[in-house]
Design a protein around this motif. Sequence first.
Motif, PDB file in Angstrom:
ATOM      1  N   GLY A 282      10.339  75.545 -23.923  1.00  0.00           N
ATOM      2  CA  GLY A 282       9.599  76.406 -23.003  1.00  0.00           C
ATOM      3  C   GLY A 282       8.145  76.563 -23.413  1.00  0.00           C
ATOM      4  N   LEU A 283       7.897  76.777 -24.701  1.00  0.00           N
ATOM      5  CA  LEU A 283       6.509  76.876 -25.197  1.00  0.00           C
ATOM      6  C   LEU A 283       5.751  75.578 -24.957  1.00  0.00           C
ATOM      7  N   PHE A 284       6.391  74.464 -25.248  1.00  0.00           N
ATOM      8  CA  PHE A 284       5.753  73.160 -25.051  1.00  0.00           C
ATOM      9  C   PHE A 284       5.379  72.963 -23.583  1.00  0.00           C
ATOM     10  N   MET A 285       6.313  73.272 -22.690  1.00  0.00           N
ATOM     11  CA  MET A 285       6.061  73.079 -21.259  1.00  0.00           C
ATOM     12  C   MET A 285       4.953  74.013 -20.763  1.00  0.00           C
ATOM     13  N   MET A 286       4.937  75.248 -21.261  1.00  0.00           N
ATOM     14  CA  MET A 286       3.908  76.196 -20.821  1.00  0.00           C
ATOM     15  C   MET A 286       2.522  75.799 -21.332  1.00  0.00           C
ATOM     16  N   LYS A 287       2.465  75.191 -22.505  1.00  0.00           N
ATOM     17  CA  LYS A 287       1.177  74.725 -23.021  1.00  0.00           C
ATOM     18  C   LYS A 287       0.708  73.497 -22.259  1.00  0.00           C
ATOM     19  N   LYS A 288       1.634  72.610 -21.949  1.00  0.00           N
ATOM     20  CA  LYS A 288       1.284  71.371 -21.249  1.00  0.00           C
ATOM     21  C   LYS A 288       0.930  71.632 -19.790  1.00  0.00           C
ATOM     22  N   TYR A 289       1.647  72.539 -19.158  1.00  0.00           N
ATOM     23  CA  TYR A 289       1.421  72.884 -17.757  1.00  0.00           C
ATOM     24  C   TYR A 289       1.191  74.390 -17.685  1.00  0.00           C
ATOM     25  N   SER A 290      -0.034  74.812 -17.868  1.00  0.00           N
ATOM     26  CA  SER A 290      -0.334  76.237 -18.028  1.00  0.00           C
ATOM     27  C   SER A 290      -0.201  77.044 -16.741  1.00  0.00           C
ATOM     28  N   ASN A 291      -0.327  76.432 -15.596  1.00  0.00           N
ATOM     29  CA  ASN A 291      -0.253  77.199 -14.359  1.00  0.00           C
ATOM     30  C   ASN A 291       0.495  76.410 -13.279  1.00  0.00           C
ATOM     31  N   PRO A 292       1.783  76.141 -13.486  1.00  0.00           N
ATOM     32  CA  PRO A 292       2.524  75.375 -12.479  1.00  0.00           C
ATOM     33  C   PRO A 292       2.788  76.222 -11.233  1.00  0.00           C
ATOM     34  N   PRO A 293       3.051  75.577 -10.087  1.00  0.00           N
ATOM     35  CA  PRO A 293       3.282  76.332  -8.852  1.00  0.00           C
ATOM     36  C   PRO A 293       4.605  77.114  -8.845  1.00  0.00           C
ATOM     37  N   PHE A 294       5.517  76.761  -9.714  1.00  0.00           N
ATOM     38  CA  PHE A 294       6.781  77.474  -9.872  1.00  0.00           C
ATOM     39  C   PHE A 294       7.193  77.346 -11.331  1.00  0.00           C
ATOM     40  N   PRO A 295       8.205  78.089 -11.787  1.00  0.00           N
ATOM     41  CA  PRO A 295       8.580  78.093 -13.217  1.00  0.00           C
ATOM     42  C   PRO A 295       9.127  76.747 -13.700  1.00  0.00           C
TER      43      PRO A 295
END
Length: 130
Positions: free
Chosen positions: A21-34
């Motif tokens: 989850g941390l990796f994904m949030m850093k890679k995609y900081s503002n995705p259109p959905f979770p």
Amino acid sequence: MNSFYIMIGGSLGAILRYLLGLFMMKKYSNPPFPLAMLVVNILGSAGLGAFYGYYYNAMPPTTAYSDSLFLTIAIGFFGAFTTFSTFSVEAMMLLQRQSYKALSIYIGLSFIGSIGFFLLFFLGAQAISF
């Protein structure tokens, strides 16, 4: 002893979910959905499907609940790695923001992706198991 197997698998699954989850949030900081939970839940479904298909070559029997590998991997690891509760919270957040398109995409991809990848990896693992 069964609780110990679930605890070990669950600990590892929860930690891996957090790190992914941390990796994904850093890679995609503002995705259109979770996106992070979508990826986690689809990967977890694929992994659980592969485990069932390879280890049991079928859906596990009710006797699996006394099998230490089933308790550790299926219930512990994948139970903690995937999360329906976080999915529910994130879906409600999209609903509160009235992001109906993002909500529809998130729910659709979550259900279709999770079930589809479970089935795909389940059948694939059945094909390679002996």
